[in-house]
Write an enzyme that holds these catalytic residues in place. Structure first.
Site, PDB file in Angstrom:
ATOM      1  CG  ASP A 246      33.743  87.769  56.482  1.00  0.00           C
ATOM      2  OD1 ASP A 246      32.923  87.152  56.926  1.00  0.00           O
ATOM      3  OD2 ASP A 246      34.162  88.824  56.421  1.00  0.00           O
ATOM      4  CE1 TYR A 378      32.065  88.550  64.128  1.00  0.00           C
ATOM      5  CE2 TYR A 378      32.134  90.101  66.171  1.00  0.00           C
ATOM      6  CZ  TYR A 378      31.556  88.971  65.284  1.00  0.00           C
ATOM      7  OH  TYR A 378      30.521  88.087  66.015  1.00  0.00           O
TER       8      TYR A 378
END
Ligand SMILES: [Zn+2]
Length: 413
Positions: A246, A378
């Protein structure tokens, strides 16, 4: 096939088709060594000339043969003119004269690559279909099995001349530039193949994305690496990365593999220098290939990654309670596409392994996590649970609401 056969067969062919030295010699290209086709053709015509003129002088009527040869052989035309016979010069049936100086295209191509600093090249030619058809007509009619194709001769000769003029290497698999010569309309195009530079990057800032800029992202890796495009004089650059983190996650440790692709560079030499500006470090390692880029992207799916997260808990937690997290080691995690990822189908399921989880109590509301897991997990969702869309999760086990304050990738194995 001995010499007499070669002469007989050649005369037979020349009576049917006027051929230039190259096109005649090429029909016997596999005979002899280190000879150019025009040398073979020239010698055959000379031998035929000597034979026929001798026979003529001995009183044999070979005027028909002499006339056929004279169409494409100047000494024979001159001999016939001494006995009052005029023969018009004919164009080569196969190439129409193209092969007399096909090297001129190489000279023209050289002026087009001016200003490009390259090391390897390849040549590709487009040859008029009629030439190929006429060649195959002759080859079939006379059952020639000792020849070379005209396409091969043209490419070979232009390539050889370019090699002489440019002094660079030929690389048919992965040339820096491809010189495309269209013999139908005489156009020459230079295709500048992309340059692929591999390296690894580290990201020290939590406000850097890979390529797109959004929210409070202040810059992107793509933007930072523009110096490489400038160095090679390209018109555009893109990056290929093995997985992604991210934009607010740091990429630490030995870094993550990345390939910079420079489109239409004007320079193919030298490696870029290391880049470091406090936000990003890029360490160039060398040139790479399209195949390696594919493998790099493939590898991201099987990598093992080590993450560090700083986590905030809504409910105060005791050091004792954190021990429950041990049961997450070796667990398979099922995740529906996170709500924050809008471009993917929300009903899509993903299954990934968590190999090991280690924690450190900092205060009743803050703790640190180290997660070793399969690439593609994730991690933020694995921690906060994404409203139940990821299970099991750290939040589920601790029965609290969690917020990921910081996330770092520590290593990619
Ligand atoms: Zn020819």
């Amino acid at each position: 096939m001995d010499v007499v056969d070669i002469l007989e067969k050649s005369l037979e062919i020349l009576k049917a088709y006027p051929l230039c030295d190259s096109c005649l010699g090429r029909l016997f290209a596999q005979m002899g060594y280190a000879l150019e086709n025009w040398e073979r053709g020239f010698s055959i015509k000379t031998m035929l000339h000597m034979k026929l003129v001798t026979l003529f002088r001995q009183g044999v009527d070979v005027t028909t043969d002499l006339k056929s040869l004279a169409r494409i052989h100047k000494p024979t035309r001159r001999f016939l003119s001494t006995i009052g016979i005029t023969v018009e010069e004919a164009q080569c049936y196969i190439c129409g004269g193209l092969l007399s100086n096909v090297e001129r295209f190489a000279k023209e191509a050289v002026s087009k690559v001016d200003g490009i600093e390259f090391e390897t090249f390849a040549v590709g030619t487009t040859i008029p279909r009629e030439i190929l058809e006429r060649e195959s007509e002759v080859v079939k009619k006379f059952l020639v099995s000792t020849g070379e194709s005209i396409k091969h001769e043209i490419n070979r000769r232009i390539g050889k001349e370019l090699l002489r003029l440019l002094g660079r290497r030929v690389d048919k698999q992965r040339p820096n530039i491809l010189i495309k010569i269209d013999l139908i309309n005489g156009k020459i195009d230079i295709v500048k193949n992309p340059l692929l530079i591999e390296g690894v990057y580290l990201k020290l800032s939590r406000r850097i994305s890979q390529a797109k800029k959004f929210g409070n992202v202040k810059s992107s890796l793509l933007e930072k690496l523009q110096y490489i495009r400038d160095m090679y004089g390209g018109v555009e650059h893109i990056i290929h990365v093995s997985g992604r983190e991210d934009s607010d996650a740091r990429m630490l440790g030995p870094g993550r593999p990345l390939v910079v692709e420079i489109k239409q560079p004007t320079k193919y030499k030298g490696l870029p220098h290391l880049y470091s500006d406090g936000d990003v470090i890029f360490i160039p390692l060398g040139f790479t290939t399209r195949d390696e880029v594919r493998k790099l992207k493939e590898k991201a799916k099987t990598d093992i990654k080590l993450y560090r997260a700083l986590v905030y808990s809504d409910r105060p937690l005791s050091e004792e309670e954190l021990r429950k997290l041990a049961e997450l080691s070796g667990k398979t995690v099922v995740q529906y596409t996170p709500r924050r990822i809008k471009r993917l189908n929300p009903r899509k399921k993903r299954t990934r392994m968590v190999y090991e989880i280690v924690w450190r109590f900092i205060s009743s509301h803050v703790f640190e996590l180290y997660v070793r897991c399969q690439g593609g997990l994730y991690v933020k969702e694995f921690i906060h649970g994404d409203g139940g869309r990821t299970t099991p999760s750290v939040a589920e086990i601790l029965n609290t609401y969690l917020e990921v304050l910081e996330l770092d990738v520590l290593s990619i194995e």
